[in-house]
Write a protein that holds these residues in place. Structure first.
Motif, PDB file in Angstrom:
ATOM      1  N   GLU A  57      18.387  43.777  10.229  1.00  0.00           N
ATOM      2  CA  GLU A  57      17.319  44.095   9.269  1.00  0.00           C
ATOM      3  C   GLU A  57      16.555  45.336   9.686  1.00  0.00           C
ATOM      4  O   GLU A  57      16.229  46.196   8.864  1.00  0.00           O
ATOM      5  N   ASN A 101      16.952  53.050   8.097  1.00  0.00           N
ATOM      6  CA  ASN A 101      17.598  53.513   6.860  1.00  0.00           C
ATOM      7  C   ASN A 101      19.093  53.770   7.012  1.00  0.00           C
ATOM      8  O   ASN A 101      19.641  54.733   6.468  1.00  0.00           O
ATOM      9  N   SER A 116      16.415  48.460   7.283  1.00  0.00           N
ATOM     10  CA  SER A 116      15.147  48.713   6.575  1.00  0.00           C
ATOM     11  C   SER A 116      14.273  49.775   7.233  1.00  0.00           C
ATOM     12  O   SER A 116      13.571  50.521   6.545  1.00  0.00           O
ATOM     13  N   SER A 172      22.460  52.129   5.944  1.00  0.00           N
ATOM     14  CA  SER A 172      22.822  51.139   4.922  1.00  0.00           C
ATOM     15  C   SER A 172      23.764  50.075   5.462  1.00  0.00           C
ATOM     16  O   SER A 172      24.500  50.295   6.431  1.00  0.00           O
TER      17      SER A 172
END
Length: 477
Positions: free
Chosen positions: A15, A22, A19, A24
């Motif tokens: 995570e 950045n 998040s 993906s």
């Protein structure tokens, strides 16, 4: 040091990477699939294998498999995919769509890549998945598991219904606790870790020591030194029934590098060992001036031993190691004596002894050993060395997992040697936590070497003791 993550820590790292950094999930899946493909290519080239089967589940582990299959096709291998039935996760569906190679409903090949489940599995494997795992295990192929063998719990290494037996496991990003605990240590085969750019946001992870870490615990000894420079270790062990426990602990302490080794025991034990160990100081009572004391090995469970331990906890100011019958005695007469103490304490239980200490069922301990060990160490303010095929060493904050060893240590006397070696290691100047890590690692690599020479069947505790110097030579050169 290498990190070892639990399932929740791995999810948090994923995570954070997605998040905050950045990167993906698509990019991470591509990297994971490429990393697995690299190891498959190495294994295929070593074995002259051409026919490769990738078994893909419906979640993100399956998505890694589709990427891997695509990359292997690009490298000229004959690749087919076995796709498990069910609704695919979004990431898995995207990668399945990109795969343009062949499919099959047969589970066979020179190499089978297991991408059914990842570390997040939390229920027993049943139905089609259990059938697939059974076919993989009976295929006779070289099996490579993506991240962890399917069917293993990522936190405990326990089998959830059934599990793949891999020849090689490609750990994606970091090692997982399930690689080393429970059945994981046998089902993972060789383990190789592949960095794919996932960043761990915190620093409270368990770690595995590298040999370079342990070398630091064996500094060059100054020529201008004497026996007083290297401290004194007091072994409180043995009874007429268990003279050997005292002998093993004493001899291990003698090989630790400390300056003095003292044995406190009954007359029968002292008479039996005085000629064997003329360099040892034989005592009637504990020497509170010692830098470290180890108590309980072969002592027998008794109220008298409980009072000795209680007295040491109240009056001794060095490092106290409590092992074997010392632990069983505390379990029998009351664990709360650990709360108020003047000394630093190391406890060295195996899981059944730990169950008796805590009142927890063995199943509860083995289902999340790191968590349970840390909670206990923090509650009682001790260092805990929870023994196993992989041992956990924790003070409640810092945790090291020792993965070194062999089943040559699965014999009587191993714990006595560990406590003696640890007692001497702390006496010669190591901090208590470091002394526990150092002793476990040193004994472990000694056992590995002896297993190579004499097999796990034939190697004895005495063989290991006689070869500790080989491990120390390796660590000091």
């Amino acid at each position: 040091m290498q990190k070892v993550l639990t399932n929740s820590q791995m999810r948090a790292a994923d995570e954070y990477t997605i998040s905050v950094l950045n990167i993906s999930s698509e990019a991470l899946m591509r990297r994971a699939g490429e990393a697995i493909a690299e190891e498959v290519e190495k294994a295929a080239n070593e074995r002259g294998a051409k026919n490769i089967l990738v078994v893909c589940g419906t979640g993100n582990n399956g998505g890694d498999g589709y990427v891997c299959a695509r990359k292997l096709l690009e490298r000229g291998f004959t690749v087919k995919v076995y796709s498990a039935d069910g609704r695919l996760s979004d990431d898995c569906a995207r990668e399945a769509e990109k795969y343009c190679g062949g499919h099959t409903r047969e589970i066979s090949g020179d190499i089978i890549i297991d991408c059914l489940f990842g570390t997040g599995l939390s229920r027993d494997v049943t139905g089609q998945f259990a059938e697939i795992i059974g076919k993989i295990n009976s295929s006779g192929a070289y099996v490579i598991s993506a991240d962890i063998p399917s069917g293993l719990c990522g936190d405990s290494g326990r089998i959830l219904g059934c599990a793949v037996k891999a020849n090689l496991t490609v750990a994606v990003a970091e090692f997982k606790a399930g690689h080393f605990f429970g059945e994981g240590i046998d089902l993972c085969g060789s383990i190789v870790k592949k960095d794919i750019g996932i960043t761990c946001p915190a620093d409270s992870y368990a770690q595995i020591s590298d040999e370079s870490d342990i070398k630091a615990y064996y500094p060059v000894r100054k020529r201008n030194s004497n026996k007083g420079t290297y401290g004194s270790a007091n072994i409180i062990a043995g009874c007429p029934k268990y003279i050997g426990a005292a002998a093993l602990a004493v001899e291990a302490a003698l090989k630790s590098g400390c300056g003095y080794v003292k044995l406190t025991s009954c007359e029968e034990v002292k008479r039996a060992l005085v000629a064997k160990f003329p360099q040892v100081i034989f005592l009637d009572d504990a020497d509170l001036a010692s830098d470290s004391i180890a108590i309980g090995m072969g002592s027998g469970v008794s109220e008298a031993l409980y009072k000795k331990i209680e007295n040491l906890l109240k009056n001794y100011t060095g490092t106290l190691i409590i092992d074997a019958d010392g632990l069983n005695t505390i379990s029998a007469f009351g664990i709360n004596i650990l709360i108020n103490k003047r000394c630093r304490v190391i406890l060295t239980p195996h899981p059944k002894e730990f169950s008796r200490l805590t009142g927890l069922a063995l199943e509860e301990i083995l289902s999340d050993p790191i968590k349970v060990a840390k909670e206990f160490a923090k509650k009682y303010g001790v260092i805990l060395l929870l023994k196993g095929a992989a041992s956990i060493i924790t003070d409640g904050e810092k945790t090291v997992i020792n993965t070194k060893g062999s089943t040559a240590l699965s014999k009587g006397g191993s714990g006595d040697m560990l406590s003696g070696l640890m007692c001497g290691s702390v006496a010669r100047g190591l901090k208590p936590f470091d002394g526990a890590v150092c002793a476990a690692y040193t004994l472990g690599i000694t056992a590995e070497e002896i297993s190579e020479q004499k097999t796990d069947y034939c190697a004895t505790a005495k063989d290991i003791l006689n070869n500790i110097h080989r491990a120390v030579l390796r660590l000091t050169r």
